[in-house]
Design a protein around this motif. Structure first.
Motif, PDB file in Angstrom:
ATOM      1  N   ASP A  26       0.766  -1.196   0.010  1.00 47.96           N
ATOM      2  CA  ASP A  26       0.106   0.158   0.098  1.00 47.96           C
ATOM      3  C   ASP A  26       0.897   1.091   0.201  1.00 47.96           C
ATOM      4  O   ASP A  26       0.454   2.213  -0.571  1.00 47.96           O
ATOM      5  CB  ASP A  26      -1.022  -0.094   1.221  1.00 47.96           C
ATOM      6  CG  ASP A  26      -0.463  -0.062   2.422  1.00 47.96           C
ATOM      7  OD1 ASP A  26       0.647  -0.883   2.708  1.00 47.96           O
ATOM      8  OD2 ASP A  26      -0.563   0.809   3.366  1.00 47.96           O
ATOM      9  N   VAL A  27       2.138   1.275   0.738  1.00 47.16           N
ATOM     10  CA  VAL A  27       3.008   2.136   0.607  1.00 47.16           C
ATOM     11  C   VAL A  27       3.469   2.609  -0.678  1.00 47.16           C
ATOM     12  O   VAL A  27       3.448   3.555  -1.371  1.00 47.16           O
ATOM     13  CB  VAL A  27       4.265   2.159   1.669  1.00 47.16           C
ATOM     14  CG1 VAL A  27       5.249   3.222   1.643  1.00 47.16           C
ATOM     15  CG2 VAL A  27       3.621   2.033   3.010  1.00 47.16           C
ATOM     16  N   ILE A  28       3.810   1.500  -1.474  1.00 49.42           N
ATOM     17  CA  ILE A  28       4.263   1.609  -2.905  1.00 49.42           C
ATOM     18  C   ILE A  28       3.153   2.170  -3.880  1.00 49.42           C
ATOM     19  O   ILE A  28       3.541   3.144  -4.569  1.00 49.42           O
ATOM     20  CB  ILE A  28       4.663   0.331  -3.506  1.00 49.42           C
ATOM     21  CG1 ILE A  28       6.043  -0.271  -2.553  1.00 49.42           C
ATOM     22  CG2 ILE A  28       5.043   0.495  -4.889  1.00 49.42           C
ATOM     23  CD1 ILE A  28       7.145   0.734  -2.636  1.00 49.42           C
ATOM     24  N   GLU A  29       1.962   1.530  -3.511  1.00 47.29           N
ATOM     25  CA  GLU A  29       0.643   2.171  -4.363  1.00 47.29           C
ATOM     26  C   GLU A  29       0.424   3.710  -4.054  1.00 47.29           C
ATOM     27  O   GLU A  29       0.339   4.467  -5.095  1.00 47.29           O
ATOM     28  CB  GLU A  29      -0.414   1.386  -4.148  1.00 47.29           C
ATOM     29  CG  GLU A  29      -0.677   0.038  -4.741  1.00 47.29           C
ATOM     30  CD  GLU A  29      -0.217  -0.020  -6.043  1.00 47.29           C
ATOM     31  OE1 GLU A  29      -0.788   0.741  -6.786  1.00 47.29           O
ATOM     32  OE2 GLU A  29       0.790  -0.993  -6.495  1.00 47.29           O
ATOM     33  N   ASP A  30       0.682   4.028  -2.805  1.00 51.45           N
ATOM     34  CA  ASP A  30       0.682   5.785  -2.403  1.00 51.45           C
ATOM     35  C   ASP A  30       1.587   6.313  -3.111  1.00 51.45           C
ATOM     36  O   ASP A  30       1.466   7.372  -3.660  1.00 51.45           O
ATOM     37  CB  ASP A  30       0.401   5.755  -1.016  1.00 51.45           C
ATOM     38  CG  ASP A  30      -0.679   5.371  -0.449  1.00 51.45           C
ATOM     39  OD1 ASP A  30      -1.743   5.282  -1.123  1.00 51.45           O
ATOM     40  OD2 ASP A  30      -0.741   5.272   0.930  1.00 51.45           O
ATOM     41  N   LEU A  31       2.989   5.984  -3.034  1.00 50.87           N
ATOM     42  CA  LEU A  31       4.023   6.880  -3.797  1.00 50.87           C
ATOM     43  C   LEU A  31       3.786   6.514  -5.106  1.00 50.87           C
ATOM     44  O   LEU A  31       4.287   7.864  -5.664  1.00 50.87           O
ATOM     45  CB  LEU A  31       5.325   5.746  -3.545  1.00 50.87           C
ATOM     46  CG  LEU A  31       5.934   5.985  -2.112  1.00 50.87           C
ATOM     47  CD1 LEU A  31       7.092   4.782  -1.991  1.00 50.87           C
ATOM     48  CD2 LEU A  31       6.453   7.223  -1.749  1.00 50.87           C
ATOM     49  N   LYS A  32       3.284   5.651  -5.898  1.00 51.97           N
ATOM     50  CA  LYS A  32       3.122   5.804  -7.460  1.00 51.97           C
ATOM     51  C   LYS A  32       2.095   6.722  -7.513  1.00 51.97           C
ATOM     52  O   LYS A  32       1.982   7.263  -8.780  1.00 51.97           O
ATOM     53  CB  LYS A  32       2.620   4.305  -7.876  1.00 51.97           C
ATOM     54  CG  LYS A  32       3.582   3.415  -7.874  1.00 51.97           C
ATOM     55  CD  LYS A  32       3.112   1.897  -8.300  1.00 51.97           C
ATOM     56  CE  LYS A  32       4.400   0.814  -8.537  1.00 51.97           C
ATOM     57  NZ  LYS A  32       3.907  -0.252  -8.996  1.00 51.97           N
ATOM     58  N   ARG A  33       1.013   6.840  -6.776  1.00 47.82           N
ATOM     59  CA  ARG A  33      -0.264   7.693  -6.987  1.00 47.82           C
ATOM     60  C   ARG A  33       0.266   9.215  -6.773  1.00 47.82           C
ATOM     61  O   ARG A  33      -0.037  10.120  -7.478  1.00 47.82           O
ATOM     62  CB  ARG A  33      -1.268   7.272  -6.232  1.00 47.82           C
ATOM     63  CG  ARG A  33      -2.540   8.150  -6.096  1.00 47.82           C
ATOM     64  CD  ARG A  33      -3.771   7.525  -5.545  1.00 47.82           C
ATOM     65  NE  ARG A  33      -3.422   7.472  -4.083  1.00 47.82           N
ATOM     66  CZ  ARG A  33      -3.539   8.424  -3.115  1.00 47.82           C
ATOM     67  NH1 ARG A  33      -3.886   9.810  -3.351  1.00 47.82           N
ATOM     68  NH2 ARG A  33      -3.151   8.089  -1.807  1.00 47.82           N
ATOM     69  N   ILE A  34       1.055   9.522  -5.860  1.00 48.10           N
ATOM     70  CA  ILE A  34       1.394  10.804  -5.449  1.00 48.10           C
ATOM     71  C   ILE A  34       2.514  11.412  -6.159  1.00 48.10           C
ATOM     72  O   ILE A  34       2.715  12.563  -6.550  1.00 48.10           O
ATOM     73  CB  ILE A  34       1.818  10.784  -3.828  1.00 48.10           C
ATOM     74  CG1 ILE A  34       0.641  10.466  -2.741  1.00 48.10           C
ATOM     75  CG2 ILE A  34       2.498  12.263  -3.403  1.00 48.10           C
ATOM     76  CD1 ILE A  34      -0.496  11.326  -3.045  1.00 48.10           C
TER      77      ILE A  34
END
Length: 94
Positions: A26-34
């Motif tokens: 979920d941290v990687i997904e948030d980084l990809k989104r931001i």
């Protein structure tokens, strides 16, 4: 941080090394989104920016703590406030 060190850190083509780090998905997904919203080309440059920012903060704090400890030690050894301030002024002019 010394000026020479800071100048080296600002160079675009600094040598890089590959690392492997385990992070929650979920941290990687948030980084990809931001990342694109903040103007980064991907999540890895954003992660490097976050790591660098935290590292600079800690280095500044720890190096600052060392300076304060040195000043306190000099005072305990009888060095006058005037001499300490003069030395600090000399160092900050470099």
């Amino acid at each position: 941080m010394k000026i020479e060190t800071l100048k080296k850190r600002l160079e675009k083509n600094r040598p890089m090394t590959t690392i492997t780090i385990r992070m929650p998905e979920d941290v990687i997904e948030d980084l990809k989104r931001i990342a694109p919203l903040l103007g980064f080309s991907g999540y890895q440059p954003l992660a490097r920016a976050y790591i660098g920012q935290g590292l600079r903060t800690d280095l500044e704090r720890l190096e600052g703590d060392t300076v304060f400890a040195l000043i306190a030690s000099l005072k305990r050894h009888g060095v006058s406030e005037e001499v300490i301030q003069e030395a600090l002024s000399e160092v900050s002019e470099r």
